[in-house]
Design a protein around this motif. Sequence first.
Motif, PDB file in Angstrom:
ATOM      1  N   THR A  22      96.793  83.874 -79.147  1.00 48.85           N
ATOM      2  CA  THR A  22      95.421  83.460 -79.497  1.00 48.85           C
ATOM      3  C   THR A  22      95.455  83.670 -81.023  1.00 48.85           C
ATOM      4  OG1 THR A  22      94.281  84.352 -77.710  1.00 48.85           O
ATOM      5  CG2 THR A  22      93.100  84.123 -79.640  1.00 48.85           C
ATOM      6  N   LYS A  23      96.247  84.459 -81.819  1.00 51.40           N
ATOM      7  CA  LYS A  23      96.159  84.674 -83.081  1.00 51.40           C
ATOM      8  C   LYS A  23      97.037  83.392 -83.758  1.00 51.40           C
ATOM      9  CE  LYS A  23      95.297  89.472 -84.037  1.00 51.40           C
ATOM     10  NZ  LYS A  23      95.571  90.786 -83.321  1.00 51.40           N
ATOM     11  N   ARG A  36      97.426  80.585 -82.599  1.00 51.48           N
ATOM     12  CA  ARG A  36      96.539  79.283 -82.681  1.00 51.48           C
ATOM     13  C   ARG A  36      95.572  79.262 -83.647  1.00 51.48           C
ATOM     14  NH1 ARG A  36      95.787  80.054 -76.934  1.00 51.48           N
ATOM     15  NH2 ARG A  36      93.743  80.743 -77.159  1.00 51.48           N
ATOM     16  N   ARG A  37      95.025  80.675 -83.852  1.00 52.98           N
ATOM     17  CA  ARG A  37      93.854  80.729 -85.054  1.00 52.98           C
ATOM     18  C   ARG A  37      94.598  80.231 -86.376  1.00 52.98           C
ATOM     19  NH1 ARG A  37      92.015  86.496 -85.307  1.00 52.98           N
ATOM     20  NH2 ARG A  37      93.652  86.786 -86.671  1.00 52.98           N
ATOM     21  N   GLU A  43      99.133  87.062 -74.732  1.00 55.74           N
ATOM     22  CA  GLU A  43      98.009  86.218 -74.766  1.00 55.74           C
ATOM     23  C   GLU A  43      97.419  86.465 -76.115  1.00 55.74           C
ATOM     24  OE1 GLU A  43      94.582  84.328 -74.347  1.00 55.74           O
ATOM     25  OE2 GLU A  43      94.492  86.514 -74.885  1.00 55.74           O
ATOM     26  N   HIS A  63      99.936  70.789 -74.784  1.00 55.86           N
ATOM     27  CA  HIS A  63      99.273  72.058 -74.518  1.00 55.86           C
ATOM     28  C   HIS A  63     100.218  73.210 -74.710  1.00 55.86           C
ATOM     29  CE1 HIS A  63      95.581  69.736 -72.021  1.00 55.86           C
ATOM     30  NE2 HIS A  63      95.302  69.942 -73.504  1.00 55.86           N
ATOM     31  N   PHE A  76      90.264  67.422 -80.596  1.00 54.90           N
ATOM     32  CA  PHE A  76      90.208  66.753 -79.310  1.00 54.90           C
ATOM     33  C   PHE A  76      89.612  65.840 -79.248  1.00 54.90           C
ATOM     34  CE2 PHE A  76      90.293  71.686 -78.780  1.00 54.90           C
ATOM     35  CZ  PHE A  76      91.489  71.747 -77.896  1.00 54.90           C
ATOM     36  N   PHE A 119      93.417  71.948 -84.140  1.00 49.65           N
ATOM     37  CA  PHE A 119      93.214  71.259 -82.929  1.00 49.65           C
ATOM     38  C   PHE A 119      92.027  69.954 -83.576  1.00 49.65           C
ATOM     39  CE2 PHE A 119      94.649  74.868 -80.800  1.00 49.65           C
ATOM     40  CZ  PHE A 119      95.488  74.220 -79.918  1.00 49.65           C
ATOM     41  N   LEU A 165      98.408  76.624 -75.512  1.00 51.40           N
ATOM     42  CA  LEU A 165      97.334  76.777 -74.568  1.00 51.40           C
ATOM     43  C   LEU A 165      97.828  76.865 -73.159  1.00 51.40           C
ATOM     44  CD1 LEU A 165      95.233  73.829 -76.231  1.00 51.40           C
ATOM     45  CD2 LEU A 165      94.542  76.211 -76.050  1.00 51.40           C
ATOM     46  N   ASP A 166      98.959  76.275 -72.772  1.00 51.89           N
ATOM     47  CA  ASP A 166      99.665  76.437 -71.487  1.00 51.89           C
ATOM     48  C   ASP A 166     101.079  77.092 -71.698  1.00 51.89           C
ATOM     49  OD1 ASP A 166      99.792  76.221 -68.874  1.00 51.89           O
ATOM     50  OD2 ASP A 166      99.696  73.950 -68.780  1.00 51.89           O
ATOM     51  N   ASN A 191      84.209  68.499 -79.728  1.00 56.41           N
ATOM     52  CA  ASN A 191      85.291  69.165 -80.644  1.00 56.41           C
ATOM     53  C   ASN A 191      84.579  70.317 -81.286  1.00 56.41           C
ATOM     54  OD1 ASN A 191      87.917  69.035 -81.616  1.00 56.41           O
ATOM     55  ND2 ASN A 191      87.395  66.732 -81.491  1.00 56.41           N
TER      56      ASN A 191
END
Lengths: 255, 860
Positions: free
Chosen positions: A95-96, A98-99, A91, A66, A106, A104, A71-72, A110
Amino acid sequence: MTTTSSPPPVAPASGAVAARAIDARKVYGEGDTEVNALAGVTVDFAAGQFTAIMGPSGSGKSTLMHCLAGLDELTSGSVWIEGTNLTELREKDLTKLRRDRVGFVFQAFNLIPTLSAEENITLPLALAGSEPDQAWFDEVVKTVGLGDRLTHRPSELSGGQQQRVAVARALASKPAIIFADEPTGNLDSRSSAEILGFMRRAVTEYGQTIVMVTHDPVAASYADRVLVLADGKLVHEMFEPTSDSVVDFMKTFGD
Amino acid sequence: MLRTTFRSLWSHKRRLVSTCIAIVLGVAFMAGTLVLTSTINKVFDDLFSNMNENTDAVIRGDVLFKDQHTGSQRARLPESLVAKVKAIDGVEAVAPTLSNDNLTLLDKKGDPMGGQGPPTFVASWTTDQDLNSYQVASGRAPTALGEAIIPKAIADTGPFKVGDTLILIAPKGREKLKLVGISRFGDADSAGGLISIGVTLEQAQALAGEPDRLDTIDVQATPGTSPEQLVARLDKANLEPKLDIVTGRAAAKETASEIKGAFAFFSTILLVFAMVALFVGMFIISNTFSILIAQRTRELALLRALGATRWQVFGSVLVEAGVVGLVSALLGFLTGVALAAAAFWGLRRGGIDLPSAGLSITPSTAFIAIAVGLVVTAAAAIMPAIRATRVPPIAALRNVAIDTSGSSVTRAVVGLVMLVLGGLAVIPAFGANPTSNSLPQVGAGLALMLGAVLVLGPVIARPLSVIVGAPLPLIKGVTGRLARENAMRSPRRTASTASALIIGVTLVGFITVFASSAQTSITSSVSGGFRGDYIIQPVNFNGGAGGVAPKVADNLRKIDGVDQVAAIRSTIGQVTLAQGRTATGFTAGIDPEAFQKVFKISMTEGRFSPLAANEVVVGRELARTKDVKVGDKVTVTAKGDKTATFTVVGIGDDLAILTLFGQQFVTSQAGFANLAPAPTDFLIGLTLDKGTSVEKIRPALKAELKPYPTMKLQDRDQFTGSLVAQIKALLNVIYALLAVSIVIALIGIANTLSLSINERTRELGLLRAMGMTRSQLRSTVRWEAVIVALMGTGLGVILGLGLSWILVKALVSQGISTFSVPLTGLIIEVVFGAGLGILASLRPAAKAAKLNVLQAIATE
């Protein structure tokens, strides 16, 4: 191998580093209830490599993933994706990141239930407002064998098919690294083998970097490298694992 | 089981807050109205019983007729009766009274006092202090002609002091009275703001133009004689035929109830709007419970698996609703009391001088308000409760299925049947010349059609979301696509959220379009019917005040540049038609020749001009509803006990301003003289000579009207403008009342969104992990709200348009003939609706954006 003085594992000299954690520490709670989820982990993930992270429950393997995925947040230390230090990002930029640079998969839930398989696959790209590369999209869809299922909603797909869509989504944006959290945890062995096969092919054929958290030695055997965590620390590392070698180690480790 | 209920209630108390607000608002609205009404009633009861404290009996003339504008009209008594009453055994004291309501007092600046507030009376001052409810506070009582006493509150407003000269506008011109004293009404400075000018009886009679006549004789009994005994003795004395003798208390009660009647109308209207608000609230309550139960499917299934019966599950949901309803109803009641206190304070501040009585909170008011809140909540929760009982125990083991059902065949059929029945009921509206008798049926049809749309909501919600949301994916890409899909997800939830808005917006749209049509019709009938250049009418139509003596019209006619002058005089009266049928209405007196030159009229049958003194023209609506034909004889009994018989010579189709002001009978000025010996003109229209400019002649006309500040001079544009302004003022009040319902609908959207977001935590977490930014997530929530809001406003506007179109069709006979759509108004309404959606989404969107991604994806 001792748990206290192990030197930082070094990636193969040939490849660049896709992700890296340096003295990553994560503490939950305070005082008596303090839990060290990560107690100083330093590790590199080479580009184009398939890494499995194993360890018993509470070993910190999910926390590590994470934090690596943005994410963490760490309590101290740093994590990097390619040349970017995640601990310095706000933040919005996380986010960008991650995008645009992280994929991912999960264990469950999902997919967005209101979107079709195709829309789910292109979701990160759509969120970025960019057009999918049609040739690459077709290639990915072909690889995971979803051709005739693209217009279906998640509720109309089997568990295995849903995970295939999730893998396709992770691949579609050509991210720097894909994080998979127990991707086969809810699947039967045949579907599991399929999914793991796709992931293996993505690494071998397209040079994709994948980090997978799992507790299944069979799943781990698809990886190039296995890291074992216990009590928030890196305790073991194996290259070219087989399911037997993983099982053997985990047995000794369990005692 | 009960403990489980309360635990679950407590655990999601925050989710119920907005439901509570919906109930609190509705109940507060209703309770406020009830408390205010009962307070005002109590004030008037107290006021009038104080007023007649020592009056044991009241002798009055016979009732001539009753009318909703002016109350009971009674015949006057001869003054000679006073001596005869005094001679009767058991009579201690008598007070003859007479009052005039056709005068207006001017303040120090020369402007008319009273306005739209309490009326003005110039009444005889009762010299016997026991029988007079006013006392002299300073100065002295009037003792001679030309002297007056006024209440302190009026003197303060004037401002007047003892020794000043009061100027009154009477129909015949100005009257001057010398102020000799200031009075008080018990411990109040006036009787509810009433402008009550005390003069001698002789002076009152002179002003009324009726020497030796009286309105009433108030009688005080000797000690030992009860009011009832006194009334019996007075009756037995057989003083005069046709006397109406009652006890003082009964007379007070009558007067109070006449005034209370006016407020009852007002409170009925408020109650209707309160009901609308509660009805809107029901959708929100029902929606909240539906969602809460869907989210608790697993928990309910577990209870069922552990052995809870269907009834126990049903009961637990209802108890939960009951507790919420009770708490909210109590809060609503308290809020309502506070509202009533504020409104009462506002009325007192607004110039209505009511005694500062405490609020009258009766147990029945409290009971009704709380019971209604409770019942509404419980009733709204019944459907969700029934659905809860359908959760099978096995659902405990399965993955949770969320609130899926939506469109059922039964629902579609019921909705369509209602729509067809409603359609059939409104058919008479489209017939040739619909009469007002078909209005109740048409009204029921309109209500059925609105109901049908609400029932069909879940069936049409999905296709509608597709249409309304169609442009979204193009404009907003994937966030727009997600918003649209989310709105389509649970058609029933979307529909009931939108329904709350549909009701409010339909009513607003309906009233807007209807008012616009009425406005256009009036304007076109006025501009089409009025050929003149100037119109002169009273500043306000309060009581009998206003109007000018006939000589004013004569003088205007003499002004250079004035061509035609058409004066209208009018009196209220009881009319006896053929075969003994009766009607109460206004009879106008005009000069038909001049009238036709100033106003354009059209006749259905017979002639309008010339009219002899014994001939009358009847309006179309009355002719049709009461079946009056040319050649019929009608007998009119006017205020003041004058009676005359006329022959119907024509049925008017559109009598221009006569129709507009509800003048159902029209006779010549000579004929009118038989009904009113001292007539006044309440409206004068005039045309100018060719080549005379409107502006140039204005000073001359103004100069002629200078002695009459109670009348206003308006040119054509001002006149139509003032008619439109009246409608606008009324509209604003209605909008304000409907705003409560729309606020509740807004809370509903916010509430449903919040609950839906709770439900979608996992999905939102996934989206955030995938790289959806906070602002993209907020945008998704916002657009979902906009879709629901647009669906509600859009359907509401369409319904409002359709329903008002039907009503306008049905009202052709009432003079509303043009269907006019205020396009800008409706566009504003739709944009406003979308704006409300955005407003409603603010909190849920912020909540969704604050979601902790890790926790969200970890949520089981």
